[in-house]
Design a protein around this motif. Structure first.
Motif: not given
Length: 121
Positions: A35-39, A41, A75, A77, A80
């Protein structure tokens, strides 16, 4: 070659990510996605147990030749572009074995039948 497509959907403060991994090679492939989400998973769970392919924000699974696999997570977040990163793609070796956590996660839940729990006269 392994092809990866994704979609994100943001609802009520939660980002839902759906991913399709397609194996166009002639051999089974192990694929690692992150995951590249900032938060945090939130991987899928079954009966309170996280799906065995997930370890934190990383998914690792096997995709058979000419087949596709769906992967999803959520997520809090914001979305992205892209929401996931392909960390590694490798040919499945003959020596690949399941871990004990994977085996336990794949087992069906069990509970005794009601007649076993009722008291007799």
């Amino acid at each position: 070659m392994v092809e990866v497509d994704w979609e994100t959907d943001r609802r009520d403060g939660v980002t839902f990510v759906t991913v399709t991994v397609a194996n166009t090679r002639t051999t089974p492939q192990t694929v690692r996605l992150e995951s590249r989400l900032d938060g945090p998973t939130w991987p899928p769970r079954r009966d309170g147990v996280t799906a065995p392919e997930w370890d934190g924000g990383v998914w690792e699974g096997t995709v058979e030749p000419g087949r596709r696999r769906g992967v999803g997570f959520a997520s809090p977040a914001s979305p992205t572009e892209p929401p996931i990163e392909v960390l590694e793609v490798s040919r499945v070796s003959e020596a690949t074995t399941a871990t004990s956590d994977e085996v336990l996660a794949a087992l069906d839940g069990w509970a005794p039948t009601p007649d076993v729990l009722t008291r007799g006269p």
